[in-house]
Enzyme design. Structure first.
Site, PDB file in Angstrom:
ATOM      1  N   PRO A 233       0.943  -1.167   0.043  1.00 10.27           N
ATOM      2  CA  PRO A 233      -0.005   0.041  -0.041  1.00 10.27           C
ATOM      3  C   PRO A 233       0.758   1.398   0.210  1.00 10.27           C
ATOM      4  O   PRO A 233       0.339   2.269  -0.677  1.00 10.27           O
ATOM      5  CB  PRO A 233      -0.810  -0.158   1.212  1.00 10.27           C
ATOM      6  N   PHE A 234       2.043   1.324   0.730  1.00  9.22           N
ATOM      7  CA  PHE A 234       2.750   2.346   0.728  1.00  9.22           C
ATOM      8  C   PHE A 234       4.116   2.103  -0.107  1.00  9.22           C
ATOM      9  O   PHE A 234       5.347   2.678   0.364  1.00  9.22           O
ATOM     10  CB  PHE A 234       3.179   2.927   2.179  1.00  9.22           C
ATOM     11  N   GLU A 251       3.975  -0.282   5.741  1.00 13.97           N
ATOM     12  CA  GLU A 251       3.632   0.439   6.915  1.00 13.97           C
ATOM     13  C   GLU A 251       3.593   2.090   6.842  1.00 13.97           C
ATOM     14  O   GLU A 251       4.364   2.807   6.234  1.00 13.97           O
ATOM     15  CB  GLU A 251       4.899   0.336   7.810  1.00 13.97           C
ATOM     16  N   LYS A 271       4.335  -3.803  14.732  1.00 16.05           N
ATOM     17  CA  LYS A 271       5.119  -4.717  15.586  1.00 16.05           C
ATOM     18  C   LYS A 271       4.418  -6.080  15.796  1.00 16.05           C
ATOM     19  O   LYS A 271       3.523  -6.059  16.390  1.00 16.05           O
ATOM     20  CB  LYS A 271       5.689  -4.019  16.992  1.00 16.05           C
TER      21      LYS A 271
END
Length: 451
Positions: A233-234, A251, A271
């Site tokens: 997505p990023f 992330e 995490k």
């Protein structure tokens, strides 16, 4: 605003790779932007920050085609960027790039700000931001080209060049063989030293990472294949002179958005990791194992507390919230534990918050300053851009920034890193395997080298 529509079946990553191959002077910057992709080209103004005992800014001006160099600091550059964009218009469009800065801020430059003895990777930029007033967005049956306050003659030149470029074919990517710079015994030594620091009370958690390295002609030809397989997505890609950055990051670091005249912020630290499995039953078991892992929950909670503390310096009183804790999100190759933190900013500029919160707590550990010092001591080399952030900041203070994990960077050689959070409850073999799980799918794509 000038616009033009191009009809094409190319994906954003393929178009980016074509631009990088045939027009390297355009300094192309691609951001997947949580599946709302944008491609910046031909920046009006751009800043390359380099380090050789001191920081030097190389500021480029498109109008003159020239750049000039001057000494700067992390805080002075931030102030310069804020002043630059203060009076520039920004069309309103929620969750989208409209007019502003695109680029990256590396891990090294922000860690060095915490402690000047922390090293910075040489022979490549430690940060870059460009004012992209010309950009492309995906539209029905193709792409829309935008020009914000640019001359019609210049816009038409870009339009015609893009039309020609869309007729080109993409170069077959080069087969890549990545080699680890650490063997198992090297990781073991660093892991054991991390445990000693934890027992001594220096730290509660260290994000210990290791590096793989290869000789590659370019990263751009691998971008379409990697994004197709990872669907990150990023994801992002940037090409500069003698430097490339290719990220398939899952992330989110920060999303800044406007609401009722205020800037709000969302951050989603990752995490906790388990690999995916082709067998659905085993895959569900791995997912549930992560969901119920006391070690991963405590690791995630430490980073949530660190980020809440970071944001407390910039948020209005009582607006820092944690609406979602320890959610399990599944990606192509791994399951991740993800929490969500929100805040409403006070009078600080969004760039002040971004600069002041780097490096991200999820890739350092706690407490952040001491974690960065231990990372500098134990890891084999400076991280460079890896574990920094890549994204955009509109001139109205809205923007989206990733955490530069699952990221390759190329100057002389191509480097790819992976790591994980080490706590007192960590198991050596499990942590070592987590590194392999995170990087394995990416290595497989590079090594297959097929579009």
């Amino acid at each position: 605003m000038l616009t033009h529509h191009f009809t094409t079946t190319h994906s954003p990553s393929t178009l980016t790779a074509l631009i990088a191959t045939h027009r390297p002077d355009w300094q192309v910057c691609f951001l997947n932007n949580n599946h709302r992709p944008v491609i910046g080209i031909c920046p009006k103004t751009a800043w390359h920050i380099e380090f050789d005992s001191t920081f030097t800014a190389h500021r480029y001006d498109r109008h003159t085609g020239q750049s000039f160099a001057y000494a700067t600091t992390y805080s002075d550059w931030q102030k310069e960027l804020i002043a630059y964009g203060k009076n520039l218009d920004c069309p309103s469009q929620k969750d989208e790039y409209t007019h502003g800065l695109m680029g990256f801020i590396g891990y090294d430059i922000s860690a060095h700000e915490l402690n000047p003895t922390i090293g910075i990777k040489k022979n490549q930029p430690c940060a870059y931001l460009g004012h992209y007033d010309v950009y492309l967005k995906k539209s029905d049956a193709g792409f829309e080209l935008f020009g914000i306050d640019v001359g019609e003659l210049f816009f038409n030149e870009i339009k015609n060049d893009l039309a020609d470029l869309l007729k080109e074919t993409l170069t077959q990517p080069q087969l890549a063989q990545f080699n680890p710079t650490w063997q198992k015994q090297d990781y073991t030594q660093a892991f054991n030293q991390t445990q000693e620091y934890i027992k001594a009370g220096d730290t509660y958690q260290i994000n210990l990472t290791q590096k793989w390295q290869a000789d590659l002609a370019n990263l751009s030809s691998h971008l379409p294949n990697l994004q197709h397989h990872m669907n990150a997505p990023f994801a992002g890609y940037l090409q500069l002179t003698n430097f490339e950055l290719l990220s398939v990051s899952p992330e989110l670091f920060f999303e800044f958005y406007g609401e009722n005249g205020d800037i709000h912020l969302v951050t989603k630290p990752i995490k906790g990791t388990r690999p995916r499995h082709a067998n659905p039953t085993i895959d569900d078991d791995l997912k549930n194992e992560l969901k119920n892992s006391e070690k991963d929950i405590s690791e995630n909670l430490m980073i949530v507390d660190l980020l809440r503390n970071d944001l407390g310096k910039y948020a209005k009183v009582s607006t820092v919230k944690t609406p979602k804790r320890f959610a399990i999100e599944s990606f192509k190759n791994v399951h991740h534990m993800v929490s969500t933190i929100t805040a409403q900013l006070n009078n600080n500029h969004s760039l002040t918050v971004l600069f002041g919160s780097l490096p991200a707590g999820s890739i350092t550990g706690t407490p952040k300053k001491r974690a960065c010092e231990i990372i500098h001591e134990l890891e084999i080399a400076p991280r460079g851009a890896y574990c920094g952030t890549m994204g955009y900041m509109n001139f109205d203070g809205t923007g989206i920034w990733n955490v530069l994990i699952r990221t390759a960077q190329k100057s002389d050689k191509t480097e790819l890193w992976a790591g994980g959070g080490v706590t007192i409850k960590s198991n050596l073999d499990s942590e070592y395997q987590e590194c392999t799980d995170k990087v394995g799918a990416i290595l497989a794509v590079f090594e297959s080298a097929s579009i």
